[in-house]
Motif scaffolding. Structure first.
Motif, PDB file in Angstrom:
ATOM      1  N   MET A   1       0.832  -1.199   0.000  1.00  0.00           N
ATOM      2  CA  MET A   1       0.000   0.000   0.000  1.00  0.00           C
ATOM      3  C   MET A   1       0.869   1.252   0.000  1.00  0.00           C
ATOM      4  SD  MET A   1       0.844  -0.992   3.150  1.00  0.00           S
ATOM      5  CE  MET A   1      -0.286  -2.353   3.410  1.00  0.00           C
ATOM      6  N   THR A   2       0.293   2.376  -0.409  1.00  0.00           N
ATOM      7  CA  THR A   2       1.006   3.652  -0.350  1.00  0.00           C
ATOM      8  C   THR A   2       1.058   4.120   1.103  1.00  0.00           C
ATOM      9  OG1 THR A   2      -1.080   4.807  -0.780  1.00  0.00           O
ATOM     10  CG2 THR A   2       0.333   4.355  -2.683  1.00  0.00           C
ATOM     11  N   PRO A   3       1.954   5.052   1.411  1.00  0.00           N
ATOM     12  CA  PRO A   3       2.047   5.545   2.797  1.00  0.00           C
ATOM     13  C   PRO A   3       0.717   6.073   3.335  1.00  0.00           C
ATOM     14  CG  PRO A   3       3.940   6.278   1.529  1.00  0.00           C
ATOM     15  CD  PRO A   3       2.994   5.619   0.552  1.00  0.00           C
ATOM     16  N   GLU A   4      -0.093   6.661   2.447  1.00  0.00           N
ATOM     17  CA  GLU A   4      -1.374   7.217   2.900  1.00  0.00           C
ATOM     18  C   GLU A   4      -2.320   6.130   3.407  1.00  0.00           C
ATOM     19  OE1 GLU A   4       0.714   9.894   0.224  1.00  0.00           O
ATOM     20  OE2 GLU A   4       0.052   7.818  -0.056  1.00  0.00           O
ATOM     21  N   LEU A   5      -2.174   4.911   2.880  1.00  0.00           N
ATOM     22  CA  LEU A   5      -3.058   3.810   3.280  1.00  0.00           C
ATOM     23  C   LEU A   5      -2.414   2.894   4.323  1.00  0.00           C
ATOM     24  CD1 LEU A   5      -4.564   2.780  -0.190  1.00  0.00           C
ATOM     25  CD2 LEU A   5      -5.674   4.070   1.652  1.00  0.00           C
ATOM     26  N   ASP A   6      -1.188   3.205   4.706  1.00  0.00           N
ATOM     27  CA  ASP A   6      -0.484   2.379   5.683  1.00  0.00           C
ATOM     28  C   ASP A   6      -0.947   2.757   7.085  1.00  0.00           C
ATOM     29  OD1 ASP A   6       1.245   0.895   7.214  1.00  0.00           O
ATOM     30  OD2 ASP A   6       3.024   1.402   6.047  1.00  0.00           O
TER      31      ASP A   6
ATOM     32  N   PRO B   1      -9.523  -1.304   1.727  1.00  0.00           N
ATOM     33  CA  PRO B   1      -9.892  -1.499   0.307  1.00  0.00           C
ATOM     34  C   PRO B   1      -8.870  -2.409  -0.377  1.00  0.00           C
ATOM     35  CG  PRO B   1      -8.849   0.637   0.587  1.00  0.00           C
ATOM     36  CD  PRO B   1      -8.962   0.039   1.969  1.00  0.00           C
ATOM     37  N   LEU B   2      -9.250  -3.627  -0.662  1.00  0.00           N
ATOM     38  CA  LEU B   2      -8.296  -4.627  -1.136  1.00  0.00           C
ATOM     39  C   LEU B   2      -8.316  -4.781  -2.657  1.00  0.00           C
ATOM     40  CD1 LEU B   2      -8.762  -7.448   1.526  1.00  0.00           C
ATOM     41  CD2 LEU B   2      -7.241  -5.443   1.583  1.00  0.00           C
ATOM     42  N   ILE B   3      -7.130  -5.004  -3.205  1.00  0.00           N
ATOM     43  CA  ILE B   3      -6.958  -5.290  -4.633  1.00  0.00           C
ATOM     44  C   ILE B   3      -6.463  -6.726  -4.721  1.00  0.00           C
ATOM     45  CG2 ILE B   3      -5.772  -4.619  -6.756  1.00  0.00           C
ATOM     46  CD1 ILE B   3      -5.250  -1.872  -5.349  1.00  0.00           C
ATOM     47  N   LEU B   4      -7.269  -7.585  -5.327  1.00  0.00           N
ATOM     48  CA  LEU B   4      -6.971  -9.010  -5.323  1.00  0.00           C
ATOM     49  C   LEU B   4      -6.695  -9.535  -6.729  1.00  0.00           C
ATOM     50  CD1 LEU B   4      -9.678 -10.415  -2.870  1.00  0.00           C
ATOM     51  CD2 LEU B   4      -7.464  -9.366  -2.343  1.00  0.00           C
ATOM     52  N   TYR B   5      -5.735 -10.413  -6.802  1.00  0.00           N
ATOM     53  CA  TYR B   5      -5.430 -11.182  -8.007  1.00  0.00           C
ATOM     54  C   TYR B   5      -6.410 -12.359  -8.004  1.00  0.00           C
ATOM     55  CZ  TYR B   5      -2.301 -14.182 -10.908  1.00  0.00           C
ATOM     56  OH  TYR B   5      -1.765 -15.005 -11.860  1.00  0.00           O
ATOM     57  N   ARG B   6      -7.262 -12.430  -9.052  1.00  0.00           N
ATOM     58  CA  ARG B   6      -8.363 -13.395  -9.069  1.00  0.00           C
ATOM     59  C   ARG B   6      -7.914 -14.837  -8.829  1.00  0.00           C
ATOM     60  NH1 ARG B   6     -10.718 -11.553 -13.093  1.00  0.00           N
ATOM     61  NH2 ARG B   6     -12.615 -10.653 -12.234  1.00  0.00           N
ATOM     62  N   ARG B   7      -6.706 -15.177  -9.244  1.00  0.00           N
ATOM     63  CA  ARG B   7      -6.185 -16.534  -9.058  1.00  0.00           C
ATOM     64  C   ARG B   7      -6.297 -16.984  -7.605  1.00  0.00           C
ATOM     65  NH1 ARG B   7      -4.738 -20.776  -7.690  1.00  0.00           N
ATOM     66  NH2 ARG B   7      -2.949 -22.020  -8.331  1.00  0.00           N
ATOM     67  N   PHE B   8      -6.151 -16.027  -6.654  1.00  0.00           N
ATOM     68  CA  PHE B   8      -6.159 -16.374  -5.230  1.00  0.00           C
ATOM     69  C   PHE B   8      -7.432 -15.933  -4.521  1.00  0.00           C
ATOM     70  CE2 PHE B   8      -1.678 -15.831  -6.464  1.00  0.00           C
ATOM     71  CZ  PHE B   8      -1.236 -17.121  -6.221  1.00  0.00           C
ATOM     72  N   GLU B   9      -8.454 -15.577  -5.281  1.00  0.00           N
ATOM     73  CA  GLU B   9      -9.670 -15.052  -4.673  1.00  0.00           C
ATOM     74  C   GLU B   9     -10.267 -16.034  -3.658  1.00  0.00           C
ATOM     75  OE1 GLU B   9     -14.142 -13.452  -5.967  1.00  0.00           O
ATOM     76  OE2 GLU B   9     -12.846 -14.472  -7.427  1.00  0.00           O
ATOM     77  N   GLN B  10     -10.454 -17.299  -4.066  1.00  0.00           N
ATOM     78  CA  GLN B  10     -11.096 -18.251  -3.161  1.00  0.00           C
ATOM     79  C   GLN B  10     -10.233 -18.528  -1.942  1.00  0.00           C
ATOM     80  OE1 GLN B  10     -14.348 -19.395  -3.663  1.00  0.00           O
ATOM     81  NE2 GLN B  10     -13.974 -19.838  -1.503  1.00  0.00           N
TER      82      GLN B  10
ATOM     83  N   TRP C   1      -2.071  -1.047  -9.459  1.00  0.00           N
ATOM     84  CA  TRP C   1      -3.211  -0.347  -8.856  1.00  0.00           C
ATOM     85  C   TRP C   1      -2.866   0.138  -7.446  1.00  0.00           C
ATOM     86  CZ3 TRP C   1      -8.874  -0.126  -9.749  1.00  0.00           C
ATOM     87  CH2 TRP C   1      -9.178  -0.188 -11.115  1.00  0.00           C
ATOM     88  N   ALA C   2      -2.174  -0.699  -6.701  1.00  0.00           N
ATOM     89  CA  ALA C   2      -1.776  -0.287  -5.355  1.00  0.00           C
ATOM     90  C   ALA C   2      -0.796   0.877  -5.418  1.00  0.00           C
ATOM     91  CB  ALA C   2      -1.156  -1.463  -4.612  1.00  0.00           C
ATOM     92  N   ASN C   3       0.135   0.828  -6.367  1.00  0.00           N
ATOM     93  CA  ASN C   3       1.119   1.896  -6.503  1.00  0.00           C
ATOM     94  C   ASN C   3       0.470   3.226  -6.857  1.00  0.00           C
ATOM     95  OD1 ASN C   3       4.075   2.395  -6.496  1.00  0.00           O
ATOM     96  ND2 ASN C   3       3.690   3.083  -8.593  1.00  0.00           N
ATOM     97  N   ALA C   4      -0.694   3.163  -7.491  1.00  0.00           N
ATOM     98  CA  ALA C   4      -1.448   4.385  -7.825  1.00  0.00           C
ATOM     99  C   ALA C   4      -2.289   4.872  -6.644  1.00  0.00           C
ATOM    100  CB  ALA C   4      -2.345   4.122  -9.024  1.00  0.00           C
ATOM    101  N   GLY C   5      -2.219   4.156  -5.515  1.00  0.00           N
ATOM    102  CA  GLY C   5      -2.943   4.587  -4.318  1.00  0.00           C
ATOM    103  C   GLY C   5      -4.406   4.195  -4.302  1.00  0.00           C
ATOM    104  N   LEU C   6      -4.771   3.186  -5.116  1.00  0.00           N
ATOM    105  CA  LEU C   6      -6.185   2.834  -5.261  1.00  0.00           C
ATOM    106  C   LEU C   6      -6.642   1.741  -4.303  1.00  0.00           C
ATOM    107  CD1 LEU C   6      -6.309   2.882  -9.163  1.00  0.00           C
ATOM    108  CD2 LEU C   6      -6.989   4.686  -7.573  1.00  0.00           C
ATOM    109  N   GLY C   7      -5.736   1.246  -3.475  1.00  0.00           N
ATOM    110  CA  GLY C   7      -6.119   0.222  -2.524  1.00  0.00           C
ATOM    111  C   GLY C   7      -4.900  -0.521  -2.014  1.00  0.00           C
ATOM    112  N   VAL C   8      -5.167  -1.590  -1.262  1.00  0.00           N
ATOM    113  CA  VAL C   8      -4.111  -2.425  -0.690  1.00  0.00           C
ATOM    114  C   VAL C   8      -4.009  -3.707  -1.513  1.00  0.00           C
ATOM    115  CG1 VAL C   8      -3.334  -3.694   1.349  1.00  0.00           C
ATOM    116  CG2 VAL C   8      -4.518  -1.484   1.624  1.00  0.00           C
TER     117      VAL C   8
ATOM    118  N   CYS D   1       5.548  -2.495   1.900  1.00  0.00           N
ATOM    119  CA  CYS D   1       5.246  -3.921   1.752  1.00  0.00           C
ATOM    120  C   CYS D   1       5.283  -4.607   3.109  1.00  0.00           C
ATOM    121  CB  CYS D   1       6.277  -4.553   0.808  1.00  0.00           C
ATOM    122  SG  CYS D   1       6.049  -6.320   0.545  1.00  0.00           S
ATOM    123  N   LYS D   2       4.230  -5.365   3.421  1.00  0.00           N
ATOM    124  CA  LYS D   2       4.132  -6.067   4.699  1.00  0.00           C
ATOM    125  C   LYS D   2       3.810  -7.542   4.445  1.00  0.00           C
ATOM    126  CE  LYS D   2       2.128  -1.887   6.774  1.00  0.00           C
ATOM    127  NZ  LYS D   2       3.295  -1.426   7.556  1.00  0.00           N
ATOM    128  N   VAL D   3       4.539  -8.424   5.097  1.00  0.00           N
ATOM    129  CA  VAL D   3       4.275  -9.860   4.996  1.00  0.00           C
ATOM    130  C   VAL D   3       3.046 -10.193   5.837  1.00  0.00           C
ATOM    131  CG1 VAL D   3       5.141 -12.159   5.603  1.00  0.00           C
ATOM    132  CG2 VAL D   3       6.667 -10.475   4.555  1.00  0.00           C
TER     133      VAL D   3
END
Length: 286
Positions: free
Chosen positions: A169-174, A191-200, A228-235, A253-255
């Motif tokens: 996430m960007t610093p504003e969303l951290d 606000p999460l941004i998900l890669y559909r492969r791992f949705e389930q 999308w995250a780099n543009a500040g649109l979500g985590v 980046c957080k594990v």
């Protein structure tokens, strides 16, 4: 009709004279003329019109020239493929790769492979894990580089080390810049941004932690997730190795400390299918 006759025929087409073609082929003119007569007799059609200075192709001759060229190219390709299969030093390896596998191209093993096998070319097919499994089953690719989880029952697999999912996430969303690791429940109401492969997989994990996530973007590419995250649109939630595949200059980046979200890359190929020497060489460096 055989490949030798086709080579003779194409030499005549290119030289436009039987005499010149015979000289190029290092043979006498009468045997060459005899071979062409045998070819025309077998086809039942005239391939040449013999003029005073050079020959002209009939319509049948033009078609035969095209087909003969294609067949000779196919024969040459087949011969090269047989040599490649034996030695594994030249030729083309057809690979399928998921979007989050880009770090494989940057590791020492891949660099070493290119140094040892500089004449091997790659034909890459991009897709998600399930699309690549389909390409493997159809024989379009020889090896698929995919991510767990998947059904491995019909495949031989060579795995890389497991890796965690990360939240970016960007610093504003951290919500806590001091943390480099987080618990899964900290993603609730973000606000999460998900890669559909791992949705389930992600939904099951969030459900186990008793919350329904706020998914603002669901997409088909790990790189899109990071962008999308780099543009500040979500985590962004993605495998750790995917973090460096797209612009991430704005991101923290957080594990995510959740064992159920660990995943790993695997090179897979069908159990019952012959594996070329090129592919075997590649796997030794994977």
């Amino acid at each position: 009709m055989d490949l030798k006759q086709m080579r003779y025929f194409l030499a005549i087409v290119e030289e436009r004279q039987i005499t010149a073609a015979a000289r190029r082929l290092h043979m006498a003119q009468p045997p060459l003329s005899s071979q062409m007569k045998m070819l025309e007799d077998e086809l039942g059609m005239k391939l040449f019109r013999r003029g005073p200075h050079h020959i002209e192709l009939t319509d049948a001759g033009k078609l035969f020239a095209k087909r003969a060229g294609q067949l000779l190219d196919m024969a040459a390709t087949t011969k090269r493929e047989m040599q490649d299969m034996k030695q594994g030093t030249r030729g083309t390896l057809s690979l399928g790769t998921v979007s989050s596998s880009g770090n494989v191209l940057q590791n020492e093993g891949m660099q070493s492979f290119r140094e040892h096998f500089p004449h091997v070319r790659f034909e890459i097919h991009d897709g998600n894990t399930y699309q690549l499994i389909n390409l493997l089953e159809k024989g379009i690719i020889e090896i698929g580089i995919v991510r767990t989880p998947f059904n491995a029952v019909h495949f031989n697999c060579k795995y890389r080390q497991p890796e965690p999912m990360i939240a970016a996430m960007t610093p504003e969303l951290d919500w806590d810049e001091t943390k480099t690791e987080i618990e899964a429940e900290e993603l609730a109401e973000k606000p999460l941004i998900l890669y559909r492969r791992f949705e389930q997989l992600l939904m099951d994990t969030f459900a186990a932690h008793d919350f329904t996530p706020d998914v603002c973007c669901l997409n088909d590419d790990a790189r899109t997730t990071i962008l999308w995250a780099n543009a500040g649109l979500g985590v962004a939630i993605a495998p750790q190795s995917a973090f460096s595949l797209a612009a991430h200059d704005n991101l923290h980046c957080k594990v995510i400390k959740e064992k159920s979200l660990y995943t790993r890359l695997a090179a897979i190929w069908p159990r019952e299918r012959y594996l070329s020497a090129i592919a075997r060489n590649f796997l030794s460096y994977f």
